[in-house]
Design a protein around this motif. Structure first.
Motif, PDB file in Angstrom:
ATOM      1  N   TYR A   2       0.053  82.581  28.928  1.00 14.67           N
ATOM      2  CA  TYR A   2      -0.103  82.270  27.517  1.00 14.67           C
ATOM      3  C   TYR A   2      -1.570  82.364  27.085  1.00 14.67           C
ATOM      4  CZ  TYR A   2       0.574  80.351  22.954  1.00 14.67           C
ATOM      5  OH  TYR A   2       0.588  80.207  21.604  1.00 14.67           O
TER       6      TYR A   2
ATOM      7  N   THR B 299     -10.910  78.716  16.314  1.00 12.40           N
ATOM      8  CA  THR B 299     -10.506  77.528  15.559  1.00 12.40           C
ATOM      9  C   THR B 299      -9.274  76.856  16.160  1.00 12.40           C
ATOM     10  OG1 THR B 299     -11.226  78.785  13.637  1.00 12.40           O
ATOM     11  CG2 THR B 299     -10.158  76.689  13.209  1.00 12.40           C
ATOM     12  N   TYR B 300      -8.300  77.661  16.564  1.00 12.89           N
ATOM     13  CA  TYR B 300      -7.023  77.070  16.968  1.00 12.89           C
ATOM     14  C   TYR B 300      -6.581  77.449  18.379  1.00 12.89           C
ATOM     15  CZ  TYR B 300      -6.669  75.854  12.067  1.00 12.89           C
ATOM     16  OH  TYR B 300      -6.911  75.323  10.836  1.00 12.89           O
TER      17      TYR B 300
ATOM     18  N   GLU C 263      -6.001  74.337  20.405  1.00 17.76           N
ATOM     19  CA  GLU C 263      -4.839  73.616  19.858  1.00 17.76           C
ATOM     20  C   GLU C 263      -3.538  74.335  20.237  1.00 17.76           C
ATOM     21  OE1 GLU C 263      -5.009  70.952  17.032  1.00 17.76           O
ATOM     22  OE2 GLU C 263      -6.718  70.623  18.343  1.00 17.76           O
ATOM     23  N   SER C 264      -3.578  75.666  20.151  1.00 20.73           N
ATOM     24  CA  SER C 264      -2.372  76.433  20.486  1.00 20.73           C
ATOM     25  C   SER C 264      -2.010  76.220  21.943  1.00 20.73           C
ATOM     26  CB  SER C 264      -2.596  77.927  20.226  1.00 20.73           C
ATOM     27  OG  SER C 264      -2.883  78.136  18.873  1.00 20.73           O
TER      28      SER C 264
ATOM     29  N   GLN D  63      -2.769  73.656  23.741  1.00 20.26           N
ATOM     30  CA  GLN D  63      -2.283  72.278  23.888  1.00 20.26           C
ATOM     31  C   GLN D  63      -0.821  72.189  23.457  1.00 20.26           C
ATOM     32  OE1 GLN D  63      -3.864  69.558  25.215  1.00 20.26           O
ATOM     33  NE2 GLN D  63      -1.810  68.696  25.057  1.00 20.26           N
ATOM     34  N   LEU D  64      -0.493  72.874  22.381  1.00 14.45           N
ATOM     35  CA  LEU D  64       0.895  72.861  21.914  1.00 14.45           C
ATOM     36  C   LEU D  64       1.812  73.511  22.952  1.00 14.45           C
ATOM     37  CD1 LEU D  64       2.095  73.246  18.357  1.00 14.45           C
ATOM     38  CD2 LEU D  64       3.263  74.573  20.062  1.00 14.45           C
TER      39      LEU D  64
ATOM     40  N   ASP E  86       2.296  70.996  25.693  1.00  7.39           N
ATOM     41  CA  ASP E  86       3.219  69.936  25.276  1.00  7.39           C
ATOM     42  C   ASP E  86       4.663  70.419  25.360  1.00  7.39           C
ATOM     43  OD1 ASP E  86       1.196  68.134  24.728  1.00  7.39           O
ATOM     44  OD2 ASP E  86       1.004  68.734  22.634  1.00  7.39           O
ATOM     45  N   ARG E  87       4.884  71.618  24.838  1.00  7.30           N
ATOM     46  CA  ARG E  87       6.258  72.127  24.849  1.00  7.30           C
ATOM     47  C   ARG E  87       6.723  72.422  26.269  1.00  7.30           C
ATOM     48  NH1 ARG E  87       8.292  76.303  20.432  1.00  7.30           N
ATOM     49  NH2 ARG E  87      10.166  75.787  21.597  1.00  7.30           N
TER      50      ARG E  87
ATOM     51  N   ARG F 101       5.849  70.924  28.930  1.00  5.95           N
ATOM     52  CA  ARG F 101       6.121  69.647  29.590  1.00  5.95           C
ATOM     53  C   ARG F 101       7.469  69.082  29.127  1.00  5.95           C
ATOM     54  NH1 ARG F 101       2.081  66.481  27.300  1.00  5.95           N
ATOM     55  NH2 ARG F 101       3.614  66.269  25.669  1.00  5.95           N
ATOM     56  N   ASP F 102       7.767  69.251  27.864  1.00  8.76           N
ATOM     57  CA  ASP F 102       8.966  68.633  27.309  1.00  8.76           C
ATOM     58  C   ASP F 102      10.201  69.515  27.424  1.00  8.76           C
ATOM     59  OD1 ASP F 102       7.338  66.616  26.612  1.00  8.76           O
ATOM     60  OD2 ASP F 102       7.205  67.117  24.482  1.00  8.76           O
TER      61      ASP F 102
ATOM     62  N   LEU G 162       7.857  81.640  21.624  1.00  7.76           N
ATOM     63  CA  LEU G 162       6.439  82.005  21.656  1.00  7.76           C
ATOM     64  C   LEU G 162       6.241  83.495  21.401  1.00  7.76           C
ATOM     65  CD1 LEU G 162       5.240  79.906  24.726  1.00  7.76           C
ATOM     66  CD2 LEU G 162       4.680  79.514  22.335  1.00  7.76           C
TER      67      LEU G 162
ATOM     68  N   ARG H  20       5.738  60.098  21.668  1.00  6.35           N
ATOM     69  CA  ARG H  20       4.907  61.310  21.782  1.00  6.35           C
ATOM     70  C   ARG H  20       4.434  61.741  20.388  1.00  6.35           C
ATOM     71  NH1 ARG H  20       4.329  63.873  26.482  1.00  6.35           N
ATOM     72  NH2 ARG H  20       5.824  63.496  28.130  1.00  6.35           N
TER      73      ARG H  20
ATOM     74  N   GLY I 203       1.518  60.121  19.238  1.00  4.64           N
ATOM     75  CA  GLY I 203       0.266  60.437  19.917  1.00  4.64           C
ATOM     76  C   GLY I 203       0.169  59.922  21.337  1.00  4.64           C
TER      77      GLY I 203
ATOM     78  N   ASN J 108       0.986  59.637  25.459  1.00  7.04           N
ATOM     79  CA  ASN J 108       1.063  60.633  26.523  1.00  7.04           C
ATOM     80  C   ASN J 108       1.790  59.993  27.714  1.00  7.04           C
ATOM     81  OD1 ASN J 108       0.529  62.709  28.329  1.00  7.04           O
ATOM     82  ND2 ASN J 108      -1.524  61.939  28.794  1.00  7.04           N
TER      83      ASN J 108
ATOM     84  N   HIS K 269      -0.519  65.204  14.296  1.00 14.30           N
ATOM     85  CA  HIS K 269      -1.224  66.337  14.910  1.00 14.30           C
ATOM     86  C   HIS K 269      -0.264  67.516  15.022  1.00 14.30           C
ATOM     87  CE1 HIS K 269       0.858  65.337  18.629  1.00 14.30           C
ATOM     88  NE2 HIS K 269       0.357  64.110  18.601  1.00 14.30           N
TER      89      HIS K 269
ATOM     90  N   TYR L 222       1.345  69.260  17.358  1.00 16.67           N
ATOM     91  CA  TYR L 222       2.610  69.216  18.094  1.00 16.67           C
ATOM     92  C   TYR L 222       3.602  68.285  17.392  1.00 16.67           C
ATOM     93  CZ  TYR L 222       5.873  68.583  21.982  1.00 16.67           C
ATOM     94  OH  TYR L 222       7.000  68.529  22.762  1.00 16.67           O
TER      95      TYR L 222
ATOM     96  N   PRO M 210       2.845  78.361  17.868  1.00 19.47           N
ATOM     97  CA  PRO M 210       1.458  78.054  17.526  1.00 19.47           C
ATOM     98  C   PRO M 210       0.890  78.961  16.441  1.00 19.47           C
ATOM     99  CG  PRO M 210       1.741  78.084  19.899  1.00 19.47           C
ATOM    100  CD  PRO M 210       3.025  78.566  19.314  1.00 19.47           C
TER     101      PRO M 210
ATOM    102  N   TYR N  51      -0.329  77.077  13.148  1.00 18.06           N
ATOM    103  CA  TYR N  51      -1.749  76.946  12.819  1.00 18.06           C
ATOM    104  C   TYR N  51      -2.183  77.928  11.728  1.00 18.06           C
ATOM    105  CZ  TYR N  51      -1.980  73.542  16.478  1.00 18.06           C
ATOM    106  OH  TYR N  51      -1.768  72.407  17.217  1.00 18.06           O
TER     107      TYR N  51
ATOM    108  N   GLN O 255      -5.823  60.095  26.321  1.00 23.82           N
ATOM    109  CA  GLN O 255      -5.130  61.208  25.680  1.00 23.82           C
ATOM    110  C   GLN O 255      -6.098  62.350  25.417  1.00 23.82           C
ATOM    111  OE1 GLN O 255      -3.299  59.824  22.103  1.00 23.82           O
ATOM    112  NE2 GLN O 255      -2.838  57.880  23.014  1.00 23.82           N
TER     113      GLN O 255
ATOM    114  N   ARG P 181      -6.406  67.096  16.696  1.00 25.11           N
ATOM    115  CA  ARG P 181      -6.731  67.076  15.271  1.00 25.11           C
ATOM    116  C   ARG P 181      -5.524  66.571  14.514  1.00 25.11           C
ATOM    117  NH1 ARG P 181      -9.085  73.100  14.312  1.00 25.11           N
ATOM    118  NH2 ARG P 181     -10.407  73.167  16.148  1.00 25.11           N
ATOM    119  N   TYR P 182      -5.740  65.630  13.641  1.00 26.65           N
ATOM    120  CA  TYR P 182      -4.658  65.099  12.815  1.00 26.65           C
ATOM    121  C   TYR P 182      -4.821  65.652  11.395  1.00 26.65           C
ATOM    122  CZ  TYR P 182      -2.923  61.794  16.265  1.00 26.65           C
ATOM    123  OH  TYR P 182      -2.348  61.235  17.369  1.00 26.65           O
TER     124      TYR P 182
END
Lengths: 545, 116
Positions: A6, A20-21, A24-25, A27-28, A31-32, A34-35, A49, A390, A393, A395, B26, B28, B46, B50, B75, B79-80
């Protein structure tokens, strides 16, 4: 591996978006991942994806700001013009084609690996074993109640021929068809004689750790540890009592949120846990007046409250643990019928999650959550409580109570015997994680299903072999002819339309009995229809007592 | 440089605005909230998530907020995002537009009365 793929794919986005992201991408994605573990959720995740990449990359390039392609190499000097190199050229169409091809190839490769990855390895290993039958038998430490080879193979062959006829090959010199490649579904068939062997051949060994140490370490990387308990087990609560009295645990954990406490009585419990003199008759209402409990509560719960209080008393002036009650605040003095009870019964998970969000997450606390394993186990993703916290926020890390029962009631796995107990074992990438969740967590009372332990939780607590586990009960002599027995009978009638039934004569009894056939499933054991208030929200919360 | 278009409001952007109507979330959590409010029909990846957030930020329909140092609680730093007054107004007008469409659909007997 998936994450690396990824990360590579994120590089297809414009530089500005990545800066910028990108994190974050990623991290998302984490998260997915993991879940959404397991075959189907994993495939769905990658499908999402790749679809998302195909749609959003062209859009992002259309809107991309020209980005600095590199340093001009010259230091800026006052009065002198400076030049920066900009990425103004959009990607060529060939680049999109390459990306699409790479994405498709990756998706296909991951799908094949997920579905068949372990099985191909099994083919090599089993092939080698089958050529040395004596050595294979000598090194095997299979389950005690293993069916005969011939019968097992016949059963498997008939299933295999429907799904994947090519998975059968003749074992050299045996004269029988031998199973050498299993689909993941077939690996989980209860009573399958190749079950344990094939899993052992394919995946790694677990590393059981001292349960107390492992639990404390879990808080290094998680602010919440969810423990899915089996109600009233003596050995489980002996360990929990020891855990809360371990200084390292008490140093770092702020709250323990319990299912076995009616939150109507939070105020009394706060005072009791803090070491104040509170009449025990007032405090015990917390566990004696639970909404979710049907029948007399196990004495292990009173013992746990006391263990937390004792530890706080020992630690006067130091960090204290708070016991937070997660059962809805229904007042049994006001509950007269099933309609009064409905909203409280229906919102048990909702209220528990709300308590965790308000009392733990919002305060940036660390907490151990204790609730029946059925509330916490993941089925097609996290359960309600985990999803909610979750989203708030948190973990969390999920540990569930388990046994050495791995299939039907008599399917006990001797591999657990080698562990030092109590132990916590991570479920990722080893044979424990491949075991059927339903059997292990219910002591074989519920037959094996397709759900693997690794998909249902992060780790397993193993305190003793199934047949050594005992349940602690309130006895007939403690309850008979008391006002509390009368009240429990009233509550039982409201909940189930029946009275309590025979009370146990012994304080301890085997935890998991052999399942009995249900003779009157539709008769006298049938529950009354749910009350009409079952969909109502919780009423306003009264002041805590 | 073409500007990101929010007129008409794309479905993903509208869902993000709705997800932030009650609380700050945030990325997710927004994705999960959208999944929940669409009964699983929309799972944003994503790029879409985003990309939409970026366009909503540019138009000041949402804003990024600082919730302090989450790392203290073990944690990851996240970003929120929060719905702005303009964003809430936009979400309301989009919801009203959709409600109008529904009224027409019902009048034409395409939908029965039990929708909305």
């Amino acid at each position: 591996m998936s994450e690396k793929i990824y990360v590579f794919l994120i590089r297809l986005f414009p530089a500005d978006f990545r800066r910028t992201y990108g994190e974050e991408s990623l991290q998302l994605f984490r998260d997915r991942s993991r879940d959404e573990r397991g075959l189907w959720p994993g495939l769905r995740l990658w499908f999402d994806l790749l679809t998302d990449l195909a749609v959003s990359i062209p859009v992002e390039y259309r809107h991309a700001q020209p980005a600095l392609a590199g340093d001009s190499g010259a230091q800026p000097v006052d009065g002198m013009p400076g030049f920066e190199l900009l990425e103004t050229t959009p990607l060529r169409p060939a680049a999109f084609l390459s990306a699409a091809f790479l994405s498709f190839a990756t998706f296909a490769a991951i799908s094949v690996l997920i579905v068949h990855g372990g099985s191909y390895r099994a083919l090599w290993l089993r092939g080698a074993q089958d050529q040395r039958p004596d050595a294979s038998r000598a090194s095997s430490s299979v389950r005690s109640a293993q069916p005969s080879k011939g019968a097992g193979h016949q059963k498997l062959m008939s299933i295999r021929s429907k799904e994947d006829p090519t998975s059968e090959v003749a074992a050299p010199g045996s004269g029988n068809l031998m199973l050498v490649s299993l689909t993941s579904a077939q690996r989980l068939l209860p009573g399958n004689p190749a079950f344990a062997q094939s899993n052992r051949a394919q995946i790694g060994q677990p590393t059981p750790q001292d349960a107390t140490t492992a639990m404390i370490r879990a808080f290094d990387s998680h602010n919440i540890v969810m423990f899915g308990e089996n109600h009233g087990v003596k050995q489980e609560y002996e360990w929990l009592d020891k855990l809360v009295s371990t200084p390292q645990f008490a140093d770092r954990v702020d709250d323990i949120v319990v299912e076995f406490g009616n939150s109507l009585y939070q105020k009394s419990v706060d005072r009791y846990i803090a070491g104040e003199d509170v009449p025990i008759e007032q405090v015990q209402k917390a566990w004696q007046n639970m909404i979710g409990a049907v029948g007399p509560p196990s004495p292990v719960y009173a013992g746990f409250y006391k263990a937390v209080r004792d530890e706080n008393l020992k630690r006067r002036g130091k960090h204290q643990i708070r016991l937070v009650l997660g059962d809805p605040y229904g007042d049994w003095d006001r509950i007269k019928n099933a309609e009064d009870l409905g909203p409280y019964l229906a919102n048990r998970d909702q209220w528990y999650a709300q308590v965790v969000k308000d009392e733990v997450v919002a305060r940036n606390h660390r907490a151990l959550l204790i609730m029946g394993a059925g509330h916490f186990l993941r089925r097609n993703g996290p359960g309600y409580v985990e999803r909610e916290i979750r989203a708030a926020g948190a973990n969390p890390y999920l540990v569930v109570f388990g046994t050495n029962a791995i299939g039907a009631y008599d399917d006990l796995d001797p591999r657990f015997d080698a562990w030092t107990r109590p132990a916590i074992v991570s479920l990722a990438g080893n044979w424990v994680g491949e075991l059927p969740s339903s059997s292990v967590t219910t002591g074989g009372s519920v037959p094996a299903t397709q759900l693997k332990l690794a998909d249902a939780a992060d780790a397993l607590l193993y305190v003793a072999p199934r047949d050594a586990l005992t349940q602690v009960n309130m006895t007939r002599s403690e309850l008979e002819r008391t006002a509390y027995e009368k009240e429990l009978n009233r509550r039982m009638m409201i909940m189930t339309g029946r009275t309590l039934g025979p009370l146990p004569t012994e304080a301890e009894a085997p935890m998991f009995h052999r399942p009995q056939p249900q003779l009157n499933a539709g008769g006298q054991n049938a529950l009354p229809p749910p009350p009409q208030t079952i969909h109502d929200p919780l009423p306003p919360r009264p002041p805590s007592r | 440089m073409p500007k990101r278009k929010l007129d008409p409001l794309p479905s993903a952007a509208f869902q993000i605005l709705l997800s932030l109507a009650e609380e700050d979330l945030h990325g997710y959590a927004i994705m999960r909230q959208v999944e929940e409010q669409t009964a699983g029909r929309m799972r944003m990846g994503p790029g879409t998530l985003y990309g939409s957030i970026q366009s909503l930020l540019e138009e000041k329909f949402i804003e990024e907020i600082d919730l302090g140092d989450d790392a203290k609680a073990g944690q990851e730093r996240r970003r929120y995002y929060r719905l702005t007054a303009t964003g809430r107004k936009l979400a309301r007008s989009e919801a009203e537009r959709l409600a109008d469409l529904l009224r027409v659909a019902r009048a034409k007997k395409i939908l029965r009365g039990d929708y909305v």
